[in-house]
Design an enzyme around this catalytic site. Structure first.
Site, PDB file in Angstrom:
ATOM      1  N   ARG A  36     -41.700  19.779  27.637  1.00 11.45           N
ATOM      2  CA  ARG A  36     -42.015  21.182  27.357  1.00 11.45           C
ATOM      3  C   ARG A  36     -43.512  21.467  27.456  1.00 11.45           C
ATOM      4  NH1 ARG A  36     -37.393  22.504  22.751  1.00 11.45           N
ATOM      5  NH2 ARG A  36     -35.890  23.188  24.304  1.00 11.45           N
ATOM      6  N   LYS A 197     -14.600  24.334  23.491  1.00 11.15           N
ATOM      7  CA  LYS A 197     -13.816  25.360  22.794  1.00 11.15           C
ATOM      8  C   LYS A 197     -13.916  26.750  23.401  1.00 11.15           C
ATOM      9  CE  LYS A 197     -13.917  23.223  18.256  1.00 11.15           C
ATOM     10  NZ  LYS A 197     -14.453  23.333  16.883  1.00 11.15           N
ATOM     11  N   GLY A 356     -26.805  22.987  26.656  1.00 10.90           N
ATOM     12  CA  GLY A 356     -27.265  21.692  26.160  1.00 10.90           C
ATOM     13  C   GLY A 356     -26.518  20.523  26.767  1.00 10.90           C
TER      14      GLY A 356
HETATM   15  P1  ADP Z   1     -22.804  23.249  26.540  1.00  6.30           P
HETATM   16  O1  ADP Z   1     -23.571  22.567  25.460  1.00  6.30           O
HETATM   17  O2  ADP Z   1     -23.305  22.877  27.901  1.00  6.30           O
HETATM   18  O3  ADP Z   1     -22.724  24.758  26.363  1.00  6.30           O
HETATM   19  P2  ADP Z   1     -20.253  22.707  25.252  1.00  6.30           P
HETATM   20  O4  ADP Z   1     -20.983  22.365  24.005  1.00  6.30           O
HETATM   21  O5  ADP Z   1     -19.465  23.954  25.266  1.00  6.30           O
HETATM   22  O6  ADP Z   1     -21.272  22.700  26.505  1.00  6.30           O
HETATM   23  O7  ADP Z   1     -19.211  21.554  25.602  1.00  6.30           O
HETATM   24  C1  ADP Z   1     -19.549  20.229  25.832  1.00  6.30           C
HETATM   25  C2  ADP Z   1     -18.547  19.269  25.244  1.00  6.30           C
HETATM   26  O8  ADP Z   1     -17.229  19.530  25.679  1.00  6.30           O
HETATM   27  C3  ADP Z   1     -18.866  17.860  25.654  1.00  6.30           C
HETATM   28  O9  ADP Z   1     -19.302  17.132  24.525  1.00  6.30           O
HETATM   29  C4  ADP Z   1     -17.539  17.325  26.197  1.00  6.30           C
HETATM   30  O10 ADP Z   1     -17.237  16.011  25.775  1.00  6.30           O
HETATM   31  C5  ADP Z   1     -16.533  18.301  25.638  1.00  6.30           C
HETATM   32  N1  ADP Z   1     -15.298  18.313  26.432  1.00  6.30           N
HETATM   33  C6  ADP Z   1     -15.155  18.620  27.732  1.00  6.30           C
HETATM   34  N2  ADP Z   1     -13.880  18.434  28.136  1.00  6.30           N
HETATM   35  C7  ADP Z   1     -13.200  17.995  27.065  1.00  6.30           C
HETATM   36  C8  ADP Z   1     -11.830  17.601  26.837  1.00  6.30           C
HETATM   37  N3  ADP Z   1     -10.923  17.662  27.816  1.00  6.30           N
HETATM   38  N4  ADP Z   1     -11.491  17.189  25.590  1.00  6.30           N
HETATM   39  C9  ADP Z   1     -12.415  17.131  24.604  1.00  6.30           C
HETATM   40  N5  ADP Z   1     -13.714  17.492  24.747  1.00  6.30           N
HETATM   41  C10 ADP Z   1     -14.103  17.913  25.967  1.00  6.30           C
END
Ligand code: ADP
Ligand code: MG
Length: 398
Positions: A36, A197, A356
Site C-alpha cells: 500500500r 453465501k 478479498g
Molecule cells: P470475496 O471475499 O472475494 O468477496 P467471498 O467471501 O464471498 O469472496 O467467498 C469466498 C469463499 O467462498 C472462499 O473462502 C471459498 O472457500 C468459499 N466457497 C466457494 N465455493 C464454495 C463451496 N462450494 N462450498 C463452500 N465454500 C465455498
C-alpha cells in the site's frame, strides 16, 4: 466517469493534503507488507515534482477515537522514506499546532505523514469541525484511497467539500477500471459471482442482473440457486432460507435479458480435504447424494464458462467458483482465471476483478497481474458492485 484528475490541479508551491490507504500489516512495530505504501508513490511523486508540499492523511486500524499507541502511524514514516528515497517527516497529530508547524518547516517538495486520523472520534462522525481544522493545513485535497471511499468520514468526504479536491493516481486508475467494467462497458459484458453465501451478495446480484448480458453464478452460492430450482444439493453449504431470494434474482435476470449460467456439473466429496475421494456429478441427469458436498464446479461448467467469456468483451468477477483454498477444489477457479487472463493478455477482454478472497484466489492462480485491473479495495469495491454511490468518490465528481 467525470471526476477531477490530479493532472489538472494547480499544485505548484502549494500544500496538498493527500488521503492515502496506509492501513498496512505491521509486525513487531514495523511495516511487514509495503504494497500500500508503494501504491501511493505515483501520487506523492506527481505532487512533489511540482514543488508542492505533501501532507499525508491516513487511518490505521480501529482506535475508536482514542490515542492508542500501538495504532500509531509513526512506523510508516521510515518505511515510506526508504521507498520514496527522500525524507518523510511525521507529526503526532493530524490537526493543530504540531501538524501546522511541522508542515511549515517542510521545504518545497517535502513530505510529511500525519498521525492516525481515527485518533479523533470526529473523523468517523464526519464532523465538519474536524474537516475544517484539517483543511486549514493545506491548499488542495487529493484522495488516493478508494478503499476508504465508501465511508463518509472527515478525511474522505468532509474535507473534499472544503478545498479544491482531486482524485490521486491510484484512485484515478481504480475509477477508470470500474467505469470500463460496469459504468460504460464494451458489450457483451459477463459477470462471475461466486463465494460462500447468497445472503452477503443479494444487492450485488440484484444490481448486476440489470447491467450484465450474462451472469455466471458459482461457488456455494450456486447451491442455493440449484436448490431453489428443485435440485438435490446433498450436504452442501446451501442457504435454503434464501431460495425465494434466489428465485427473485432469476426472475429479475429474465426480465432484464441477463442470461444466467449455473453450474452444469459439480465436484463433490464427503469431507473437505485434499485427499478426500471426489466424484463429478452431472447436474443435468444425476443427483448429489445426501452425504455429498459440492466443493467446485466440474469440467463441463468450466468449458461453458470459458466459452461465455470468449463471447464477451468485458468481464467483472467477484467470488471464487469453489473452495480454492483446498486443492483440488481450486480447479474451476484456476482454469477460468487463467483463461480470462489469456483473453485479457491478447487484448480480447477487459477483465476486472475484486474482493478479498477473490484477490487471494487470483494470486493462487498466478494471474492477478495479467487481468486488466484487480481491485484490492474490499468493502468499497463490493459497494460499488452493488451500485451504491461512494461518498468519497461523489465528492470528487466534476
Ligand atoms: P470475496 O471475499 O472475494 O468477496 P467471498 O467471501 O464471498 O469472496 O467467498 C469466498 C469463499 O467462498 C472462499 O473462502 C471459498 O472457500 C468459499 N466457497 C466457494 N465455493 C464454495 C463451496 N462450494 N462450498 C463452500 N465454500 C465455498
Ligand atoms: Mg470474503
Amino acid at each position: 466517469m467525470s471526476f477531477r484528475r490530479l493532472e489538472t490541479a494547480d499544485a505548484t508551491g502549494k500544500t496538498a493534503l493527500v488521503r492515502v490507504d496506509f492501513n498496512v500489516p505491521m509486525h513487531n512495530g514495523a511495516v511487514s507488507d509495503d504494497t500500500r505504501l508503494r501504491a501511493a508513490l505515483p501520487t506523492i511523486r506527481a505532487l512533489t515534482a511540482k514543488g508542492a508540499k505533501v501532507a499525508l492523511l491516513a487511518h490505521f486500524d480501529r482506535p475508536k477515537g482514542k490515542r492508542v499507541p500501538e495504532m500509531s502511524l509513526a512506523p510508516v514514516a521510515p518505511a515510506l522514506t526508504k521507498l520514496l528515497g527522500a525524507p518523510v517527516a511525521f507529526a503526532d497529530d493530524c490537526v493543530g499546532d504540531a501538524a501546522k508547524s511541522a508542515i511549515a518547516k517542510l521545504p518545497a517538495g517535502g513530505v510529511i505523514l500525519l498521525e492516525n486520523t481515527r485518533f479523533h472520534a470526529s473523523e468517523e462522525k464526519n464532523d465538519p469541525a474536524l474537516a475544517k481544522e484539517i483543511a486549514a493545513l493545506g491548499d488542495l485535497y487529493v484522495n488516493d484511497a478508494f478503499s476508504a471511499a465508501h465511508r463518509a468520514h472527515a478525511s474522505t468526504e468532509g474535507l473534499a467539500k472544503l478545498l479544491p479536491a482531486y482524485a490521486g493516481k491510484q484512485m484515478e486508475q481504480e475509477l477508470d477500471a470500474l467505469e470500463a467494467a460496469l459504468g460504460a462497458p464494451k458489450r457483451p459484458v459477463i459477470g462471475i459471482v461466486g463465494g460462500a453465501k447468497v445472503s452477503t451478495k443479494i444487492e450485488l446480484l440484484q444490481n448486476l442482473v440489470g447491467k450484465l448480458d450474462t451472469l455466471v453464478i458459482g461457488g456455494a452460492m450456486a447451491n442455493t440457486f440449484l436448490y431453489a430450482q428443485g435440485r438435490e444439493v446433498g450436504d452442501s453449504l446451501c442457504e435454503k432460507d434464501f431460495a425465494d431470494t434466489a428465485k427473485a434474482i432469476l426472475a429479475a435476470a429474465e426480465k432484464s435479458g441477463c442470461k444466467i449460467l449455473l453450474p452444469l456439473d459439480a465436484v463433490v466429496a464427503e469431507t473437505l480435504a485434499s485427499d478426500a475421494p471426489t466424484t463429478v456429478r452431472d447436474l443435468g441427469n444425476e443427483n448429489v447424494a445426501p452425504a455429498e458436498k459440492i466443493f467446485d464446479c466440474g469440467p463441463k461448467s468450466i468449458t461453458a464458462i470459458n466459452a461465455a467469456i470468449d463471447a464477451s468483451a468485458t468481464l467483472i468477477w467477484n467470488g471464487p467458483l469453489g473452495v480454492f483454498e483446498t486443492p483440488p477444489f481450486d480447479a474451476a477457479t484456476v482454469a477460468v482465471a487463467q483463461h480470462a487472463a489469456a483473453r485479457a493478455q491478447s487484448g480480447k477482454l477487459i477483465a476486472v476483478a475484486g474482493g478479498g478472497d477473490t484477490v487471494a484466489a487470483l494470486n493462487h492462480a498466478r494471474i492477478a497481474d495479467k487481468l486488466t485491473f484487480v481491485s484490492t479495495a474490499g468493502g468499497a469495491f463490493l459497494e460499488w458492485m452493488e451500485g451504491k454511490a461512494l461518498p468519497g468518490v461523489e465528492a470528487l465528481k466534476a
